[in-house]
Design an enzyme around this catalytic site. Sequence first.
Site, PDB file in Angstrom:
ATOM      1  N   ASP A 101      30.924  45.755  36.179  1.00  0.00           N
ATOM      2  CA  ASP A 101      30.159  46.190  37.354  1.00  0.00           C
ATOM      3  C   ASP A 101      31.029  46.293  38.603  1.00  0.00           C
ATOM      4  O   ASP A 101      30.568  46.797  39.627  1.00  0.00           O
ATOM      5  CB  ASP A 101      29.001  45.214  37.635  1.00  0.00           C
ATOM      6  CG  ASP A 101      29.498  43.867  38.107  1.00  0.00           C
ATOM      7  OD1 ASP A 101      30.462  43.344  37.507  1.00  0.00           O
ATOM      8  OD2 ASP A 101      28.943  43.328  39.086  1.00  0.00           O
TER       9      ASP A 101
ATOM     10  N   LEU B 153      30.888  39.166  32.792  1.00  0.00           N
ATOM     11  CA  LEU B 153      29.669  38.349  32.749  1.00  0.00           C
ATOM     12  C   LEU B 153      28.747  38.632  33.937  1.00  0.00           C
ATOM     13  O   LEU B 153      27.661  39.182  33.789  1.00  0.00           O
ATOM     14  CB  LEU B 153      30.052  36.859  32.702  1.00  0.00           C
ATOM     15  CG  LEU B 153      28.903  35.865  32.642  1.00  0.00           C
ATOM     16  CD1 LEU B 153      28.044  36.063  31.396  1.00  0.00           C
ATOM     17  CD2 LEU B 153      29.447  34.429  32.662  1.00  0.00           C
TER      18      LEU B 153
ATOM     19  N   LYS C 109      32.150  40.029  44.659  1.00  0.00           N
ATOM     20  CA  LYS C 109      31.856  40.215  43.227  1.00  0.00           C
ATOM     21  C   LYS C 109      33.134  40.458  42.437  1.00  0.00           C
ATOM     22  O   LYS C 109      33.921  41.340  42.799  1.00  0.00           O
ATOM     23  CB  LYS C 109      30.871  41.374  43.036  1.00  0.00           C
ATOM     24  CG  LYS C 109      29.483  41.013  43.500  1.00  0.00           C
ATOM     25  CD  LYS C 109      28.464  42.067  43.129  1.00  0.00           C
ATOM     26  CE  LYS C 109      27.067  41.607  43.533  1.00  0.00           C
ATOM     27  NZ  LYS C 109      26.055  42.644  43.316  1.00  0.00           N
TER      28      LYS C 109
ATOM     29  N   SER D  11      35.637  37.267  31.709  1.00  0.00           N
ATOM     30  CA  SER D  11      35.090  36.934  33.027  1.00  0.00           C
ATOM     31  C   SER D  11      36.096  36.178  33.883  1.00  0.00           C
ATOM     32  O   SER D  11      36.869  35.372  33.373  1.00  0.00           O
ATOM     33  CB  SER D  11      33.837  36.072  32.844  1.00  0.00           C
ATOM     34  OG  SER D  11      33.442  35.490  34.049  1.00  0.00           O
ATOM     35  N   ALA D  12      36.038  36.408  35.199  1.00  0.00           N
ATOM     36  CA  ALA D  12      36.887  35.678  36.142  1.00  0.00           C
ATOM     37  C   ALA D  12      36.354  34.274  36.394  1.00  0.00           C
ATOM     38  O   ALA D  12      37.042  33.434  36.970  1.00  0.00           O
ATOM     39  CB  ALA D  12      36.938  36.445  37.462  1.00  0.00           C
TER      40      ALA D  12
ATOM     41  N   LYS E 105      41.581  40.352  38.212  1.00  0.00           N
ATOM     42  CA  LYS E 105      41.365  41.794  38.093  1.00  0.00           C
ATOM     43  C   LYS E 105      41.750  42.407  39.448  1.00  0.00           C
ATOM     44  O   LYS E 105      41.464  41.782  40.458  1.00  0.00           O
ATOM     45  CB  LYS E 105      39.886  42.100  37.788  1.00  0.00           C
ATOM     46  CG  LYS E 105      39.382  41.463  36.481  1.00  0.00           C
ATOM     47  CD  LYS E 105      37.850  41.471  36.413  1.00  0.00           C
ATOM     48  CE  LYS E 105      37.342  40.643  35.244  1.00  0.00           C
ATOM     49  NZ  LYS E 105      35.875  40.556  35.179  1.00  0.00           N
TER      50      LYS E 105
HETATM   51  P1  B16 Z   1      33.834  30.724  39.557  1.00  0.00           P
HETATM   52  P2  B16 Z   1      32.768  37.876  36.716  1.00  0.00           P
HETATM   53  C1  B16 Z   1      33.154  36.359  38.914  1.00  0.00           C
HETATM   54  O1  B16 Z   1      32.531  36.565  37.667  1.00  0.00           O
HETATM   55  C2  B16 Z   1      32.139  36.527  40.033  1.00  0.00           C
HETATM   56  O2  B16 Z   1      31.709  37.877  40.091  1.00  0.00           O
HETATM   57  C3  B16 Z   1      32.749  36.146  41.367  1.00  0.00           C
HETATM   58  O3  B16 Z   1      31.804  36.288  42.399  1.00  0.00           O
HETATM   59  C4  B16 Z   1      33.262  34.702  41.302  1.00  0.00           C
HETATM   60  O4  B16 Z   1      33.874  34.302  42.510  1.00  0.00           O
HETATM   61  C5  B16 Z   1      34.261  34.590  40.141  1.00  0.00           C
HETATM   62  O5  B16 Z   1      33.628  34.996  38.922  1.00  0.00           O
HETATM   63  C6  B16 Z   1      34.775  33.175  39.979  1.00  0.00           C
HETATM   64  O6  B16 Z   1      33.708  32.329  39.628  1.00  0.00           O
HETATM   65  O7  B16 Z   1      33.895  30.196  40.953  1.00  0.00           O
HETATM   66  O8  B16 Z   1      32.590  30.328  38.806  1.00  0.00           O
HETATM   67  O9  B16 Z   1      35.089  30.408  38.778  1.00  0.00           O
HETATM   68  O10 B16 Z   1      32.103  39.027  37.400  1.00  0.00           O
HETATM   69  O11 B16 Z   1      34.254  38.084  36.511  1.00  0.00           O
HETATM   70  O12 B16 Z   1      32.063  37.473  35.429  1.00  0.00           O
HETATM   71 MG    MG Z   2      31.194  41.232  37.410  1.00  0.00          MG
END
Ligand code: B16
Ligand code: MG
Length: 216
Positions: free
Chosen positions: A171, A11, A46, A115-116, A146
Amino acid sequence: MTTIKACIFDLDGVIVDTAVYHYKAWKRLANELGFDITEAQNENLKGVSRMASLDLILGWGGVTKTEAEKEQLADQKNTWYVDMINKMTPDEILPGATEFLQACLDAGLKTALGSASKNAGIILEKTGITHFFNAIIDGNKVSKPKPDPEVFLKGAEELSIPAENCVVFEDAIAGVEAAHNGGMKAVGIGSPQVLTEADLVVSGLDKMTIEKLKTL
Ligand code: B16
Ligand code: MG
């Protein structure tokens, strides 16, 4: 050559750019703890989970906290972050993302989010793109960060598509590694100098086509 049957999308950094909001919230937290973080440091956050990001930041500031205090700090950062993403609009979708998602669906390919972020649901809702995904796997559904392939394998499983027929759009270096660890192809979104292990690198989804999937 592989037959691609499903596309799995990260995401943040692929579909939207929420890194700036993460940065603002983490910076505010660091400032309240008496130090600052730079944009260059933010690059290292990231794709990294919330608690792992906090550990890195506390390390940069030379600050030690108990587990209970860390939970509180992460919650505080998340409250600020959620306040910002609640104001997101469809204008913040990165160029070409909705067009490529639609092209995948038109071509009969399955789509998933991998997404994380535990806040992925809010972001998809606010930007109006939830309906583009046949499966949504976010930080609430996975326990291993990841480069562990868990998030993408769960996506493939929900789509009922074998891993070898999936391609991941990522990314982050750790995300490309996660795709490969799961036996999937990886398209890097960004610079070929950074995403050296990706099977193909494009600068953004606006440069991606269904034709290019056939070269993987
Ligand atoms: P949250 P992705 C990740 O999203 C972000 O790149 C990372 O900066 C962030 O800490 C992580 O999600 C957790 O996010 O605090 O909202 O649970 O790139 O895997 O879509
Ligand atoms: Mg990302």
